[in-house]
Write an enzyme that holds these catalytic residues in place. Structure first.
Site, short mmCIF file in Angstrom:
data_model
loop_
_atom_site.label_atom_id
_atom_site.label_comp_id
_atom_site.label_asym_id
_atom_site.label_seq_id
_atom_site.Cartn_x
_atom_site.Cartn_y
_atom_site.Cartn_z
N GLN A 156 90.46 9.18 -10.18
CA GLN A 156 89.41 8.17 -10.23
C GLN A 156 88.28 8.47 -9.25
OE1 GLN A 156 90.59 4.28 -8.71
NE2 GLN A 156 89.33 3.25 -10.24
N GLY A 157 87.05 8.48 -9.75
CA GLY A 157 85.89 8.66 -8.88
C GLY A 157 85.05 7.39 -8.86
N SER A 213 84.95 4.78 -5.60
CA SER A 213 84.42 4.48 -4.26
C SER A 213 83.58 5.63 -3.73
CB SER A 213 85.56 4.24 -3.28
OG SER A 213 86.31 3.12 -3.65
N GLU A 245 93.51 -2.74 -13.66
CA GLU A 245 94.15 -2.20 -12.46
C GLU A 245 94.82 -3.33 -11.68
OE1 GLU A 245 91.46 -0.30 -9.74
OE2 GLU A 245 93.07 0.34 -8.40
N ASN A 290 91.57 -7.63 -0.70
CA ASN A 290 92.03 -8.99 -0.95
C ASN A 290 90.95 -10.02 -0.63
OD1 ASN A 290 94.31 -7.69 -1.73
ND2 ASN A 290 95.71 -8.85 -0.41
N GLU A 291 90.03 -9.67 0.27
CA GLU A 291 88.89 -10.56 0.52
C GLU A 291 88.01 -10.65 -0.73
OE1 GLU A 291 89.95 -8.24 2.59
OE2 GLU A 291 90.42 -9.29 4.45
#
Lengths: 381, 395
Positions: free
Chosen positions: B125-126, B128, B243, B381-382
């Site tokens: 996965q690209g 971030s 996801e 989680n934020e």
């Protein structure tokens, strides 16, 4: 009341932090951890700076200081993540000798410790003992005038660097009896002593230590035979107070590093420090560090009180600091995001260190139980 | 309402259990640390399932899925967790695969789906970038159209297991002048293309699990773009919701509770009795099991919604937050359970040496530290709480 450090204590703090900033920064530390003997030079420096002599009696080469001096050193060790075995040598090894050693033992070993020529590791825990100080299966059988040691000691911190081992062994009684435990000071190169050395996850070094028919003379005994548990409790309380101060140093650094990172890291067009949810978490980290300092200081000051008061204060500090340092470590990593779990950021190394401090000489549950068993703070009529 | 399995479902469970028992490679049983696994180890079970037609149970049947009901898929995950199998990696089966069969052309489906199903092609996965983490839409990697190609330049990071990848799916900016989310395209890139460099990142547990990926004038044929140009954010959002749905990890957490109990039986507590009888430990374990039961019930409700054709919605954020919190608490309790032997660093020993302390102890601290990633990845989680605040509560 007086919460001031003495001039000498401030001087120790300043010289140590100055040295660490120059000679023990993150990259130099990393290089030292990867090297077999870089610690030797650092140890020599600790002797020069008077850190090793600080809490030792003046008549044996020491500076006549005490637990507060140790706490100052330990907090700076925490801030710089210094891994050399200071507490095993100066608090545990020297402590046992100071309180119970013969005049000859003190003369030989305390002078050497103060001068940086002796490193002692405390071979106490065993594979099945967990943190129970009374759980001792290693045996020392009387043999003529001396003793013969057999057994295995687990996760002996500082043993790879040490030249001597302070060993708890059973001279009488059953595996978990309070009576029948004795302490011996054994040269690591004595016949029958073998070690398996390894790094710990926070970069400290430790060993599994095996004793196979190790013969020692009667003069290896530290204090009287069979009655060493109160002495062990005492030196371990003192070590725990020092580890608490070390954890405080780590927590202060995590709080500072996180604040600095949050001020520079931008997402959604602004510094993440502007998000209130993160501000509040950083405030909680700050408060946790201050509470922890209070508890570490309280434990250190009460080391000189009665056995019960001393033990309660140390266990109370281990409980709060175990919980608070876990919170601070996890929050610090979380606010650093992905960077927080990388090896290249300092913050994760502080998190690892406080986690291992919790696993040293009793974690939160161990000390909570001990605190309750000692009666807590209640003064019931 | 009924929580019990039907006789057919019980028969299905027995069939699945027997299949795993007979076909799962013996030498891979009980592996915990990912870094101990080779590329072949990771793919072994995936390839066996590919031959059986079971590698992508959640896919529609027409693309190679199993046609199982949500309950059967739940049983499937349970049984795999129970047997501690190494499941197919999510990057192909759970992430890019659904994007391709949902948004891809017939040619793209034919070209890419078979390799995902069979386990022949390893995907990464690209998403971030160093400057685009939680704020993913601020990504800067540029793809400039030149005839029938894009020329891609930029840097991606946190690419999990990218060191083994054959192909990657990348979010790239194709229109720098559009509003942030409107100028992004979803490109599939052959990791062997000239100009692609993968650099492993060392993590605080000492392992190498994630990577930086540098893209330097990488030529990407236009037919490797999924969906329309500048509409890649639609694919990205779709994928992120998927996801999150799998991220709760209930079945694995249940298995890890069993593992923890086994450790607590073997360890001695502070009072000399087995740790499993220790009241403080029991309390924490009990609370954890209750929270896990609650999470499981919630996940089943979400599954039932999915089965009714409603797809994962913002509720999947709840599963992500609670699921990762429970996973992290499990690593904490395991760390506490092993006592002194949390400290030795197994990777520092070299691969030929035996562990220090009991076999189960060596992984406790590395897994605890490593698993802090769970509340950070897949949208921290934020961010998940922001999603619930906005999408569910309308704040």
């Amino acid at each position: 009341m007086n919460f001031d450090y003495t001039e000498e204590q401030n001087a120790i703090r300043d010289s140590l932090s100055k040295w660490a900033a120059q000679q023990y920064d993150f990259d130099k530390r990393r290089a030292a951890l990867a090297s077999e003997d870089a610690w030797k030079q650092n140890w020599a420096t600790f002797a020069e700076l008077g850190l090793l002599a600080a809490p030792l009696p003046e008549e044996f080469g020491g500076l006549g200081g005490g637990a507060i001096d140790v706490s100052v050193v330990a907090e700076e060790f925490g801030k710089a993540l210094i891994v050399e075995p200071y507490i095993p040598t100066v608090v545990l090894g020297a402590g046992a000798l100071k309180y119970a050693g013969s005049a000859a033992q003190k003369d030989e070993h305390l002078n050497a410790i103060a001068g940086g020529e002796r490193i002692i590791a405390f071979a106490q825990a065993e594979p099945k003992s967990r943190w129970a100080l009374n759980d001792v299966s290693t045996t020392a059988k009387k043999d003529g005038a001396g003793y013969v040691l057999n057994g295995q000691k687990a996760v002996v911190l500082g043993a790879p660097q040490a030249d001597h081992l302070l060993v708890s062994a059973r001279t009488a009684g059953g595996q978990r009896d309070a009576k029948g435990i004795s302490l011996f000071l054994v040269a690591k190169n004595a016949k029958g002593v073998s070690t398996r050395d390894y790094p710990t996850i926070d970069g400290t070094r430790a060993s599994e230590v095996y004793f196979e028919n190790v013969s020692v003379g009667a003069d290896a005994l530290v204090g009287g035979a069979d009655g060493a548990l109160p002495l062990i409790e005492r030196i371990v309380d003192e070590a725990n107070a020092a580890y608490c101060s070390e954890a405080v140093g780590c927590m202060r650094m995590m709080t500072d590093l996180t604040r600095e990172y949050a001020k520079t890291r931008k997402q959604f067009g602004r510094a993440i420090a502007e998000f209130q949810v993160l501000q509040h978490r950083m405030v909680d980290m700050f408060m946790a560090s201050e509470e922890s300092y209070s508890m570490a200081l309280r434990a250190t000051i009460k080391l000189g009180e009665s056995e019960q008061e001393r033990a309660k204060a140390v266990s109370a500090a281990k409980v709060s600091i175990g919980k608070l340092s876990r919170f601070v470590g996890q929050a610090a990593v979380q606010i650093h995001g992905g960077m927080g779990v990388t090896d290249e950021m300092r913050v994760g190394h502080y998190f690892k260190r406080v986690t291992m401090i919790d696993a040293t000489f009793g974690n939160v549950d161990y000390h909570l139980r001990r605190y309750i068993a000692l009666g807590g703070e209640a003064r019931a009529a | 309402m009924d929580l019990n399995f039907s006789p057919e479902e019980i028969a299905f469970r027995d069939e699945v259990r027997a299949f795993i028992e007979q076909n799962y490679p013996k030498h891979l049983k009980g592996k915990v640390l990912r870094e101990d696994l080779s590329k072949e180890d990771f793919l072994a079970w995936h390839k066996i399932l590919g031959k059986k037609g079971w590698s992508a149970p959640a896919w529609p049947k027409e693309y190679g899925g199993t046609g199982w009901t949500a309950t059967q898929r739940y049983i499937w995950l349970e049984e795999n967790a129970r047997a501690e199998t190494i499941p197919p990696l999510p990057f192909g089966v759970s992430m890019v695969g659904p994007v391709i069969y949902t948004f891809g052309t017939p040619e793209q489906k034919q070209r890419f789906l078979p390799g995902i199903l069979s386990g022949e092609v390893w995907w990464c996965q690209g998403y971030s970038e160093p400057g685009a983490g939680s704020d993913l839409a601020s990504l800067k990697t540029r793809a400039v159209r030149e005839g029938d190609h894009y020329i891609v330049n930029g840097q991606k990071t946190w690419t999990t297991l990218g060191q083994h990848a054959d192909w990657g799916f990348f979010l790239c900016r194709t229109d720098p002048n559009a509003k942030q989310q409107e100028g992004i395209s979803f490109l599939l890139i052959d990791m062997k293309s000239p100009g692609v460099t993968v650099r492993p990142i060392k993590l605080l547990d000492g392992g190498y699990e994630v990577n930086d990926v540098f893209l330097d004038n990488v030529k990407v044929p236009v037919d490797q773009r999924i969906y329309e140009e500048n509409k890649g954010w639609t694919c990205a959002k779709f994928l992120l919701a998927h996801e999150r749905a799998g991220i709760a990890g209930v079945a694995r957490s249940k298995r890890n509770v069993e593992r923890l109990k086994a450790i607590a039986k073997a360890e001695t507590g502070d009072d000399g009795k087995p740790l499993i009888e220790d009241d403080l430990f029991q309390r924490k374990l009990g609370e954890l099991e209750i929270d896990l039961a609650s999470l499981e019930m919630t996940e089943l409700r979400v599954l039932a919604r999915e089965q009714a054709g409603k797809g994962p919605g913002p509720e999947s954020s709840l599963l992500k937050v609670k699921g990762t919190e429970i996973q992290q608490r499990l690593t904490e309790l395991t760390l506490e359970a092993v006592g002194n032997y949390a400290q030795p660093f197994p990777r520092g020993l070299g691969s030929n040496e035996f562990a220090v302390g009991p076999d189960y102890a060596g992984a406790a601290a590395p897994v605890y530290f490593n698993w802090r990633k769970a509340s950070i990845y897949g949208g921290s989680n934020e961010i998940q709480r922001n999603i619930i605040a906005k999408m569910v509560l309308g704040l």
